[in-house]
Design an enzyme around this catalytic site. Structure first.
Site, PDB file in Angstrom:
ATOM      1  N   GLY A  55      93.136  67.510  58.180  1.00 32.82           N
ATOM      2  CA  GLY A  55      93.042  67.304  59.635  1.00 32.82           C
ATOM      3  C   GLY A  55      94.402  66.849  60.130  1.00 32.82           C
ATOM      4  N   GLN A 208      84.422  72.583  55.827  1.00 27.13           N
ATOM      5  CA  GLN A 208      84.650  71.281  56.480  1.00 27.13           C
ATOM      6  C   GLN A 208      83.567  70.977  57.511  1.00 27.13           C
ATOM      7  OE1 GLN A 208      87.029  73.531  55.876  1.00 27.13           O
ATOM      8  NE2 GLN A 208      89.073  72.655  55.774  1.00 27.13           N
ATOM      9  N   ASP A 249      95.711  72.267  65.067  1.00 18.99           N
ATOM     10  CA  ASP A 249      96.717  71.846  64.081  1.00 18.99           C
ATOM     11  C   ASP A 249      98.124  71.973  64.626  1.00 18.99           C
ATOM     12  OD1 ASP A 249      94.229  72.817  62.458  1.00 18.99           O
ATOM     13  OD2 ASP A 249      95.341  71.389  61.227  1.00 18.99           O
TER      14      ASP A 249
HETATM   15  O1  MRU Z   1      92.537  72.557  56.653  1.00 20.03           O
HETATM   16  P1  MRU Z   1      92.133  71.343  57.440  1.00 20.03           P
HETATM   17  O2  MRU Z   1      90.787  70.803  57.057  1.00 20.03           O
HETATM   18  O3  MRU Z   1      93.220  70.290  57.431  1.00 20.03           O
HETATM   19  O4  MRU Z   1      92.015  71.871  58.926  1.00 20.03           O
HETATM   20  C1  MRU Z   1      91.650  70.991  59.948  1.00 20.03           C
HETATM   21  C2  MRU Z   1      91.460  71.648  61.250  1.00 20.03           C
HETATM   22  O5  MRU Z   1      91.692  72.833  61.434  1.00 20.03           O
HETATM   23  C3  MRU Z   1      91.070  70.768  62.393  1.00 20.03           C
HETATM   24  O6  MRU Z   1      90.247  71.443  63.282  1.00 20.03           O
HETATM   25  C4  MRU Z   1      92.354  70.361  63.097  1.00 20.03           C
HETATM   26  O7  MRU Z   1      93.252  69.739  62.203  1.00 20.03           O
HETATM   27  C5  MRU Z   1      92.122  69.441  64.181  1.00 20.03           C
HETATM   28  S1  MRU Z   1      91.813  67.870  63.492  1.00 20.03           S
HETATM   29  C6  MRU Z   1      91.608  66.726  64.642  1.00 20.03           C
END
Ligand code: MRU
Length: 367
Positions: A55, A208, A249
């Site tokens: 995240g 997730q 992200d």
């Molecule tokens: O691969 P991840 O689990 O790190 O991806 C996370 C996401 O895509 C979330 O939606 C994004 O980071 C927003 S978190 C507040």
């Protein structure tokens, strides 16, 4: 390692030893709650790269603490400049898409370059890591308030019936430090007594949504339903989704949004069905240097094994099972880019804006 949790928070400083950072190792949720201790910058790099933490905001905060741990270790190195440069480069490369990572490391590097005295640097670096963490907590809380205000007309239209919100991946407190980004308006609505129901995309390949968002919402007592990633369009066609809220992200200064792979398809379906598609993000997730998300945002490509295998609980043990033929190749892009024209509004800590350069600039004129 221990098995208790203090609050709804994803990272904190050990209360007895300020040289230890504690995180929830998210790889084992929802079935096991494991707290991991980070004692070196390398521990923090591994935690980010192998997704013990994930995240965008939490990746940034973990990297900020990682730089602090590097300051503690630096007293053992003669060539401090090259040591810190190597730490910064390695940390930044550990997850390439979430821009919060580079943002946090650069803030620490600026501080490190301004200090000559090692002892004072250690204290200042810890203070900065805590400040970055606290800022993200405050930002998430404000996103919750602005998001709830934005939802008000939709809530009124429902006339007491639950507002159906679809979300993708996990942009909750597990992805941030507290509150979350996409989930912050949901928590705020729930606290305000507004009936809501959340459609939770499972979010293959690492699930997730099914593992983390569903767990968070369960803990908070928010009604929700886990759906396969390909169900959202059908629900939208049948009037079962009132709005979508996702995190990000990396978002360009023009409003193109990189988020977990599959977000773009939900935005397309929402557009076709005239359903508002909201993106919640703090300032740390904007990449002010770029304009074209599809061309300029680096998309992380992860191990194809994550696609071919699925993890779950079997007789009290967490196991992985093979889904596809062992010999079939797979490909694993971590993120995709939703072009700004498919985003109805951005929800930030400074308020709500349209996903275009003029409107974003009005909220963030200093960038
Ligand atoms: O691969 P991840 O689990 O790190 O991806 C996370 C996401 O895509 C979330 O939606 C994004 O980071 C927003 S978190 C507040």
């Amino acid at each position: 390692m221990k098995n208790t949790i203090n609050v709804q928070q994803s990272i904190w400083l050990n209360t007895e030893n300020s040289q230890i950072i504690e995180i929830i190792d998210q790889r084992f949720l929802p079935h096991q709650l494991i707290i991991e201790q980070l004692k070196s910058w390398k521990d923090s790099e591994i935690a980010i790269r192998e997704m013990h933490v994930r995240g965008a905001p939490l990746i940034g905060v973990t990297a900020a603490y990682g730089m602090y741990l590097a300051c503690l270790e630096a007293k053992n190195y003669l060539k401090k400049d090259s040591f810190f440069s190597e730490v910064a480069t390695t940390l930044k490369a550990s997850r390439p898409t979430a821009v919060n990572l580079a943002w946090a490391v650069d803030r620490q590097m600026k501080l490190i370059r301004s200090f000559k005295n090692g002892t004072e640097l250690i204290a200042a670096s810890l203070k900065l890591a805590q400040q970055i963490s606290n800022e993200e907590v405050e930002n998430s809380a404000k996103i919750g308030q602005h998001g709830l205000a934005l939802l008000q007309p939709l809530i009124e239209k429902k006339d007491g019936r639950p507002l159906n919100i679809l979300t993708h991946c996990n942009a909750g407190w597990l992805a941030c430090v507290k509150h979350g980004t996409a989930t912050a308006p949901m928590y705020a609505a729930h606290r305000a007594g507004v009936p809501i129901h959340v459609w939770v995309d499972e979010t293959r390949p690492r699930n997730q949504g099914a593992r983390l968002t569903a767990w968070e919402l369960s803990q908070a007592g928010i009604p929700h339903t886990v759906i396969p990633d390909n169900t959202g369009g059908h629900l939208m066609q049948h009037g079962l989704v009132d709005c979508c809220i996702v995190g990000s992200d990396r978002t360009t200064r023009t409003g193109d949004v990189a988020n977990k792979i599959g977000t773009y398809l939900k935005a397309l379906a929402a557009h076709d069905n005239k359903i508002p598609f909201y993106v919640a993000l703090p300032a740390s997730t904007f990449d002010w240097e770029i304009r074209d998300g599809v061309k300029e945002i680096p998309i992380e490509e992860r191990n194809p094994e994550e696609v071919k295998f699925i993890q779950g609980l079997h007789e009290k043990n967490i196991i992985k099972v093979l889904v596809s033929p062992a010999e079939s190749p797979a490909i694993n892009y971590g993120f995709d880019v939703t072009p700004a024209h498919l985003v109805t509004r951005l929800i930030t800590e400074r308020g709500v804006c349209q996903a275009n350069e003029t409107s974003i600039h009005e909220l963030f004129p200093e960038y």
